[in-house]
Write a protein that holds these residues in place. Structure first.
Motif, PDB file in Angstrom:
ATOM      1  N   GLY A   1       0.805  -1.219   0.000  1.00 54.77           N
ATOM      2  CA  GLY A   1       0.000   0.000   0.000  1.00 54.77           C
ATOM      3  C   GLY A   1       0.835   1.265   0.000  1.00 54.77           C
ATOM      4  N   THR A   2       1.994   1.212   0.666  1.00 50.95           N
ATOM      5  CA  THR A   2       2.879   2.390   0.714  1.00 50.95           C
ATOM      6  C   THR A   2       3.921   2.376  -0.402  1.00 50.95           C
ATOM      7  OG1 THR A   2       4.333   1.264   2.307  1.00 50.95           O
ATOM      8  CG2 THR A   2       2.583   2.665   3.199  1.00 50.95           C
ATOM      9  N   GLY A   3       3.963   1.263  -1.156  1.00 53.50           N
ATOM     10  CA  GLY A   3       4.838   1.211  -2.331  1.00 53.50           C
ATOM     11  C   GLY A   3       6.269   0.816  -2.063  1.00 53.50           C
ATOM     12  N   ASP A   4       6.591   0.300  -0.856  1.00 48.91           N
ATOM     13  CA  ASP A   4       7.987  -0.069  -0.576  1.00 48.91           C
ATOM     14  C   ASP A   4       8.139  -1.550  -0.209  1.00 48.91           C
ATOM     15  OD1 ASP A   4       6.759   0.023   1.861  1.00 48.91           O
ATOM     16  OD2 ASP A   4       8.334   1.142   2.879  1.00 48.91           O
ATOM     17  N   ALA A   5       7.242  -2.389  -0.714  1.00 47.59           N
ATOM     18  CA  ALA A   5       7.340  -3.832  -0.469  1.00 47.59           C
ATOM     19  C   ALA A   5       8.420  -4.429  -1.360  1.00 47.59           C
ATOM     20  CB  ALA A   5       5.997  -4.505  -0.737  1.00 47.59           C
ATOM     21  N   LEU A   6       9.209  -5.340  -0.795  1.00 48.87           N
ATOM     22  CA  LEU A   6      10.309  -5.942  -1.552  1.00 48.87           C
ATOM     23  C   LEU A   6      10.370  -7.443  -1.289  1.00 48.87           C
ATOM     24  CD1 LEU A   6      12.883  -5.691  -3.326  1.00 48.87           C
ATOM     25  CD2 LEU A   6      14.176  -5.328  -1.201  1.00 48.87           C
ATOM     26  N   LEU A   7      10.399  -8.199  -2.372  1.00 51.82           N
ATOM     27  CA  LEU A   7      10.637  -9.633  -2.335  1.00 51.82           C
ATOM     28  C   LEU A   7      11.954  -9.912  -3.054  1.00 51.82           C
ATOM     29  CD1 LEU A   7       7.243 -11.393  -3.163  1.00 51.82           C
ATOM     30  CD2 LEU A   7       8.741 -11.975  -1.259  1.00 51.82           C
ATOM     31  N   THR A   8      12.751 -10.823  -2.525  1.00 48.96           N
ATOM     32  CA  THR A   8      14.031 -11.152  -3.154  1.00 48.96           C
ATOM     33  C   THR A   8      14.130 -12.650  -3.369  1.00 48.96           C
ATOM     34  OG1 THR A   8      15.128  -9.281  -2.058  1.00 48.96           O
ATOM     35  CG2 THR A   8      16.541 -11.021  -2.937  1.00 48.96           C
ATOM     36  N   PHE A   9      14.458 -13.048  -4.600  1.00 49.77           N
ATOM     37  CA  PHE A   9      14.830 -14.421  -4.907  1.00 49.77           C
ATOM     38  C   PHE A   9      16.353 -14.469  -5.006  1.00 49.77           C
ATOM     39  CE2 PHE A   9      10.580 -14.730  -7.211  1.00 49.77           C
ATOM     40  CZ  PHE A   9       9.994 -15.493  -6.215  1.00 49.77           C
ATOM     41  N   GLN A  10      16.971 -15.281  -4.181  1.00 46.54           N
ATOM     42  CA  GLN A  10      18.435 -15.402  -4.206  1.00 46.54           C
ATOM     43  C   GLN A  10      18.812 -16.871  -4.335  1.00 46.54           C
ATOM     44  OE1 GLN A  10      21.176 -15.280  -0.599  1.00 46.54           O
ATOM     45  NE2 GLN A  10      21.449 -13.213  -1.369  1.00 46.54           N
ATOM     46  N   THR A  11      19.653 -17.187  -5.309  1.00 48.61           N
ATOM     47  CA  THR A  11      20.131 -18.563  -5.472  1.00 48.61           C
ATOM     48  C   THR A  11      21.645 -18.611  -5.293  1.00 48.61           C
ATOM     49  OG1 THR A  11      20.368 -18.320  -7.881  1.00 48.61           O
ATOM     50  CG2 THR A  11      18.266 -19.173  -7.061  1.00 48.61           C
ATOM     51  N   ARG A  12      22.090 -19.651  -4.634  1.00 52.91           N
ATOM     52  CA  ARG A  12      23.514 -19.899  -4.427  1.00 52.91           C
ATOM     53  C   ARG A  12      23.746 -21.412  -4.441  1.00 52.91           C
ATOM     54  NH1 ARG A  12      23.391 -15.222  -5.205  1.00 52.91           N
ATOM     55  NH2 ARG A  12      24.353 -13.518  -4.040  1.00 52.91           N
ATOM     56  N   VAL A  13      25.001 -21.795  -4.505  1.00 50.68           N
ATOM     57  CA  VAL A  13      25.388 -23.195  -4.328  1.00 50.68           C
ATOM     58  C   VAL A  13      26.023 -23.320  -2.950  1.00 50.68           C
ATOM     59  CG1 VAL A  13      26.866 -25.065  -5.115  1.00 50.68           C
ATOM     60  CG2 VAL A  13      25.724 -23.608  -6.793  1.00 50.68           C
ATOM     61  N   ALA A  14      25.443 -24.161  -2.098  1.00 51.69           N
ATOM     62  CA  ALA A  14      26.025 -24.431  -0.781  1.00 51.69           C
ATOM     63  C   ALA A  14      26.886 -25.687  -0.885  1.00 51.69           C
ATOM     64  CB  ALA A  14      24.924 -24.628   0.257  1.00 51.69           C
ATOM     65  N   ARG A  15      27.986 -25.685  -0.149  1.00 49.31           N
ATOM     66  CA  ARG A  15      28.920 -26.809  -0.216  1.00 49.31           C
ATOM     67  C   ARG A  15      29.000 -27.546   1.118  1.00 49.31           C
ATOM     68  NH1 ARG A  15      30.281 -23.257  -3.969  1.00 49.31           N
ATOM     69  NH2 ARG A  15      31.161 -24.029  -5.927  1.00 49.31           N
ATOM     70  N   GLN A  16      29.186 -28.859   1.028  1.00 50.66           N
ATOM     71  CA  GLN A  16      29.310 -29.724   2.213  1.00 50.66           C
ATOM     72  C   GLN A  16      28.135 -29.511   3.168  1.00 50.66           C
ATOM     73  OE1 GLN A  16      31.510 -32.069   2.075  1.00 50.66           O
ATOM     74  NE2 GLN A  16      32.439 -31.203   0.241  1.00 50.66           N
ATOM     75  N   VAL A  17      26.955 -29.846   2.670  1.00 53.88           N
ATOM     76  CA  VAL A  17      25.709 -29.649   3.433  1.00 53.88           C
ATOM     77  C   VAL A  17      25.209 -30.998   3.938  1.00 53.88           C
ATOM     78  CG1 VAL A  17      23.294 -28.924   3.254  1.00 53.88           C
ATOM     79  CG2 VAL A  17      25.078 -27.609   2.108  1.00 53.88           C
ATOM     80  N   THR A  18      24.769 -31.024   5.194  1.00 57.17           N
ATOM     81  CA  THR A  18      24.179 -32.232   5.776  1.00 57.17           C
ATOM     82  C   THR A  18      22.666 -32.057   5.846  1.00 57.17           C
ATOM     83  OG1 THR A  18      26.164 -32.650   7.106  1.00 57.17           O
ATOM     84  CG2 THR A  18      24.137 -33.784   7.761  1.00 57.17           C
ATOM     85  N   LEU A  19      21.950 -32.945   5.177  1.00 61.01           N
ATOM     86  CA  LEU A  19      20.485 -32.926   5.178  1.00 61.01           C
ATOM     87  C   LEU A  19      19.989 -34.300   5.590  1.00 61.01           C
ATOM     88  CD1 LEU A  19      19.903 -31.075   1.777  1.00 61.01           C
ATOM     89  CD2 LEU A  19      19.705 -30.086   4.052  1.00 61.01           C
ATOM     90  N   ALA A  20      19.185 -34.343   6.648  1.00 60.35           N
ATOM     91  CA  ALA A  20      18.647 -35.611   7.161  1.00 60.35           C
ATOM     92  C   ALA A  20      19.769 -36.622   7.406  1.00 60.35           C
ATOM     93  CB  ALA A  20      17.613 -36.185   6.208  1.00 60.35           C
ATOM     94  N   LYS A  21      20.866 -36.127   8.014  1.00 61.96           N
ATOM     95  CA  LYS A  21      22.020 -36.946   8.402  1.00 61.96           C
ATOM     96  C   LYS A  21      22.821 -37.491   7.219  1.00 61.96           C
ATOM     97  CE  LYS A  21      20.084 -38.372  12.840  1.00 61.96           C
ATOM     98  NZ  LYS A  21      19.745 -39.500  13.727  1.00 61.96           N
ATOM     99  N   VAL A  22      22.532 -36.984   6.018  1.00 56.10           N
ATOM    100  CA  VAL A  22      23.299 -37.389   4.832  1.00 56.10           C
ATOM    101  C   VAL A  22      24.119 -36.188   4.363  1.00 56.10           C
ATOM    102  CG1 VAL A  22      23.184 -38.243   2.459  1.00 56.10           C
ATOM    103  CG2 VAL A  22      21.530 -39.055   4.169  1.00 56.10           C
TER     104      VAL A  22
END
Length: 357
Positions: free
Chosen positions: A263-284
């Protein structure tokens, strides 16, 4: 070497918690980070024995005795320290023997961020699995009587005498429409478990651009969408439509939360993509992972529901179904990934991590 307490003031600048003990294991010094970590002031901690600070402090007491006897110069270990009425602390502990009769032992505590992350992900996966079972069972239990209720209302409407039809049809229509609304809700709950997983090559930037075009069409004015893409992010195998839906659910929630700023004209959405290295997901452990952030400058998620936003039927706004984030998390987990969230007033960041080839 004798050290005065005033000479320790510089330790308040450290981000890690530092506790100094006398020869009887009593606290003689705790820096500001220690006060924050232990949620107690130095006045409360002073003169208390180390083993009294934690329910399972006997192990630390034994290490203290070894330090006093100079069996080691320093010792490092990971511990879970339990406290009455509070969350256990996952910490990396460094115990150092000092050459000082008045203050013979220094203990440094650092929160074990990796362990905390693993525990949080494990809780999230357990919660997600429990949600799936609950949703399936609940949806099936609701679905069967719904058909009967709708059919009975239609039959009643058909059987009503002409003179009563106009007067009572309003009520039968309410029953039919509400039954249809609940049927739609049940179908949405069951949708992720019914639809087959259609795997193909996915370019995450195509997913983001598709979502961006949908959001711009719905919110053409007052909302800026910033794209911060790392074009080196590789394609991966996945269900493109599921990922579009997941990103859209998150982004649409963010856009709706930005209503005042739009409504005030200053709303901001950001899409940011990167590559993460050596990530543990669900113990893998994965060598590479997609690291997608959807960031908005809205009011933030209410603190009282931040830990429950991925639960079904939990919504932070009036009129919300509370299913968008639940479905998004389900779709991302079907890609062996996870959604995390950090939120405070003026900044909310939904982070999607998905393994890459």
């Amino acid at each position: 070497m004798k050290t005065s307490l005033t000479s320790l003031d510089g330790l308040d600048l450290l981000s890690s918690a530092v506790i100094i003990l006398d020869d009887e294991s009593r606290v003689t010094y705790a820096n500001a980070a220690a006060e924050n970590l232990l949620e107690s002031s130095f006045k409360t901690l002073a003169s208390r024995k180390l083993e009294e600070l934690f329910l399972n402090g006997d192990g630390l007491a034994e290490i203290f005795r070894e330090a006093v006897e100079h069996r080691f110069a320093d010792k490092r270990l990971d511990l879970t320290l339990e406290r009455i009425g509070r969350e256990p602390l996952q910490v990396h502990v460094i115990v150092t023997a000092l050459d000082n009769r008045d203050m013979p032992v220094l203990i440094e505590l650092r929160e074990n961020v990796q362990q905390l992350k693993l525990d949080r992900e494990e809780r999230l996966l357990d919660q997600s699995q429990a949600n799936k079972e609950l949703i399936r069972n609940l949806a099936h239990e609701i679905k069967n009587p719904l058909g009967g209720i709708r059919g009975a209302a239609q039959l009643l409407e058909f059987e009503l005498p002409e003179r009563q039809l106009k007067e009572l049809r309003e009520y039968t229509q309410v029953i039919i429409k509400e039954a249809d609304r609940l049927q739609t809700l049940v179908d949405r709950l069951l949708a992720p478990h019914r639809r087959p997983h259609i795997v193909g090559d996915v370019n995450i930037h195509e997913v983001c651009e598709r979502v961006r075009s949908l959001i711009v069409a719905e919110f053409p004015n007052g909302l800026a969408i910033k794209r911060d893409y790392d074009l080196s992010v590789p394609e991966f195998r996945g269900d493109k439509e599921q990922l579009i839906q997941a990103v859209l659910n998150i982004t649409h929630n963010a856009a709706q939360a930005l209503s005042e700023r739009i409504g005030t004209g200053d709303a901001l959405l950001t899409f940011q993509t990167r590559v993460a290295r050596q990530v543990t997901l669900a113990k893998v452990r994965y060598r590479l992972a997609l690291d997608l952030h959807i960031i908005d400058n809205g009011p933030g998620i209410p603190p009282e529901i931040q830990d429950r936003i991925f639960y079904p039927l939990v919504s932070g706004r009036d009129g919300g179904s509370g299913l968008g984030l639940t479905l998004a998390q389900t779709f991302v987990q079907q890609h062996m990934g996870v959604i995390e969230c950090e939120s405070r007033p003026g900044y909310t960041d939904f982070r999607i991590l998905i393994p890459l080839p």
